[in-house]
Design an enzyme around this catalytic site. Structure first.
Site, PDB file in Angstrom:
ATOM      1  N   GLY A  31     -34.835  -2.374 -24.089  1.00  0.00           N
ATOM      2  CA  GLY A  31     -34.703  -1.747 -25.395  1.00  0.00           C
ATOM      3  C   GLY A  31     -34.096  -0.373 -25.210  1.00  0.00           C
ATOM      4  O   GLY A  31     -34.405   0.342 -24.254  1.00  0.00           O
ATOM      5  N   LYS A  32     -33.192  -0.010 -26.106  1.00  0.00           N
ATOM      6  CA  LYS A  32     -32.561   1.312 -25.995  1.00  0.00           C
ATOM      7  C   LYS A  32     -33.610   2.417 -26.001  1.00  0.00           C
ATOM      8  O   LYS A  32     -33.500   3.405 -25.283  1.00  0.00           O
ATOM      9  CB  LYS A  32     -31.554   1.510 -27.134  1.00  0.00           C
ATOM     10  CG  LYS A  32     -30.267   0.740 -26.963  1.00  0.00           C
ATOM     11  CD  LYS A  32     -29.278   1.068 -28.054  1.00  0.00           C
ATOM     12  CE  LYS A  32     -27.961   0.373 -27.772  1.00  0.00           C
ATOM     13  NZ  LYS A  32     -27.333   0.821 -26.515  1.00  0.00           N
TER      14      LYS A  32
ATOM     15  N   GLY B 154     -15.927   4.881 -21.762  1.00  0.00           N
ATOM     16  CA  GLY B 154     -15.906   3.897 -20.688  1.00  0.00           C
ATOM     17  C   GLY B 154     -15.295   4.443 -19.411  1.00  0.00           C
ATOM     18  O   GLY B 154     -15.679   5.505 -18.910  1.00  0.00           O
TER      19      GLY B 154
ATOM     20  N   ASN C  82     -12.626   5.870 -18.914  1.00  0.00           N
ATOM     21  CA  ASN C  82     -11.842   7.100 -19.078  1.00  0.00           C
ATOM     22  C   ASN C  82     -12.693   8.364 -18.962  1.00  0.00           C
ATOM     23  O   ASN C  82     -12.172   9.444 -18.708  1.00  0.00           O
ATOM     24  CB  ASN C  82     -11.114   7.101 -20.426  1.00  0.00           C
ATOM     25  CG  ASN C  82      -9.998   6.082 -20.482  1.00  0.00           C
ATOM     26  OD1 ASN C  82      -9.287   5.877 -19.503  1.00  0.00           O
ATOM     27  ND2 ASN C  82      -9.861   5.412 -21.613  1.00  0.00           N
ATOM     28  N   GLY C  83     -13.998   8.222 -19.195  1.00  0.00           N
ATOM     29  CA  GLY C  83     -14.870   9.388 -19.097  1.00  0.00           C
ATOM     30  C   GLY C  83     -15.573   9.680 -20.410  1.00  0.00           C
ATOM     31  O   GLY C  83     -15.848   8.780 -21.211  1.00  0.00           O
TER      32      GLY C  83
ATOM     33  N   ASP D 201     -27.676   4.124 -21.984  1.00  0.00           N
ATOM     34  CA  ASP D 201     -29.003   4.702 -22.189  1.00  0.00           C
ATOM     35  C   ASP D 201     -29.329   5.749 -21.128  1.00  0.00           C
ATOM     36  O   ASP D 201     -29.952   6.778 -21.420  1.00  0.00           O
ATOM     37  CB  ASP D 201     -30.065   3.607 -22.168  1.00  0.00           C
ATOM     38  CG  ASP D 201     -29.889   2.613 -23.305  1.00  0.00           C
ATOM     39  OD1 ASP D 201     -29.347   3.002 -24.347  1.00  0.00           O
ATOM     40  OD2 ASP D 201     -30.302   1.446 -23.137  1.00  0.00           O
TER      41      ASP D 201
END
Length: 304
Positions: A38-39, A214, A216-217, A244
């Site tokens: 769970g987040k 992602g 790319n940073g 998370d």
């Protein structure tokens, strides 16, 4: 400053498969594992492992007692967790050999958050504290408005993004957003990635945004400053807890008053370490591991 995470508490069912199942297809899983998840739970554990004073508020089902124990063992205060009579929230996760995943979530006990419960919890917090939320529990609009009345700062990870959230949530009350490209497009109504943050700052000038991109940073932006950070080259095993871990680490450092570039660095290292291990919360590193690894990992500059 204490951080209160009003968040989900899930049991993850992780199926290791050759490829993601396609419409109408039946496939066999090579392995099945169970993890806490769970987040909400993941972000609370990341906060605690990063050194924050974090309390978790949420509901567990009759099958979820182990989740409370896991949080406590990782240093999260569990005073406000309550058990319901229903089934615990859970997730069905497919993981392919590259480490990528897809996830189906069933809310269960996470959708039994009530206004009365929210009021009881918030009575213990004030304007020197901060509340973190995601979109995996019920009553989040009420939580946000009650926090605003009490002058408690709000950090929001609007995931999973939904039409109901977009139509009803009082985003203007949020001090700090954690968003990815999908959430950024939905919030800003802008398809051009380069324009998302400028649009959001115009919409919510009193908010700050942490925008993950992602491979790319990541970009941090508020009305006065912009900072970026790249990624680290690691062997990817499982990306389940990457976001998370980043959120928890950044927020812990942010709440401690660290400079934004340091928050981005530590959160990026922690996230890189997390994807190199299987599982969700078990993959989240301790701060000691992050500090040790930050000078040894191969850094790749931010790419716009």
């Amino acid at each position: 400053m204490s951080i209160l995470n009003f968040g989900s508490l899930n049991i993850d069912h992780v199926y290791h498969v050759d490829h993601f199942v396609r419409p109408g297809e039946t496939i066999s899983a090579g392995r099945l594992e169970y993890f806490s998840g769970g987040k909400g739970l993941n972000q609370s554990i990341a906060l605690a492992k990063a050194g924050a004073d974090v309390y978790h508020a949420g509901k567990i089902g009759t099958d979820g007692k182990k989740l409370e124990e896991i949080l406590a063992n990782d240093g999260v205060h569990t005073d406000y967790i309550e058990m319901t009579n229903g089934v615990n929230g859970h997730a069905l996760i497919q993981v392919v050999p590259s480490g990528q995943n897809n996830i189906i979530i069933y809310g269960g006990s996470n959708h039994e958050i009530t206004e009365t419960y929210v009021d009881q919890v918030l009575e213990n917090f004030g304007e020197d504290d901060l509340v973190l939320m995601q979109n995996e529990i019920s009553c989040i609009n009420y939580i946000a408005r009650q926090c605003a009345k009490r002058k408690i700062k709000i950090a929001l990870n609007p995931s999973p993004i939904s039409k109901e959230l977009l139509d009803t949530f009082p985003f203007e009350l949020v001090s700090l957003f954690f968003i990815n490209e999908i959430e950024g497009r939905e919030l800003s109504k802008t398809e051009n990635t380069d324009e998302i943050l400028d649009s959001l700052i115009k919409m919510y000038p009193n908010s700050a945004f942490v925008f993950t991109l992602g491979h790319n940073g990541v970009i941090y932006k508020d009305k006065n400053d912009t900072f970026t950070h790249g990624i680290y080259n690691v062997k990817v095993v499982d990306t389940t807890a990457a976001g998370d871990t980043f959120t928890g680490y950044f927020l812990a450092c942010y709440a401690a008053g660290e400079p934004i570039p340091d928050c981005l660095l530590k959160a990026s290292v922690a996230s890189s370490l997390a994807v190199s291990k299987p599982g969700a919360s078990p993959s989240i590193p301790l701060m000691e591991e992050v500090l040790e690894a930050k000078s040894t990992l191969e850094y790749v500059e931010f790419q716009k």
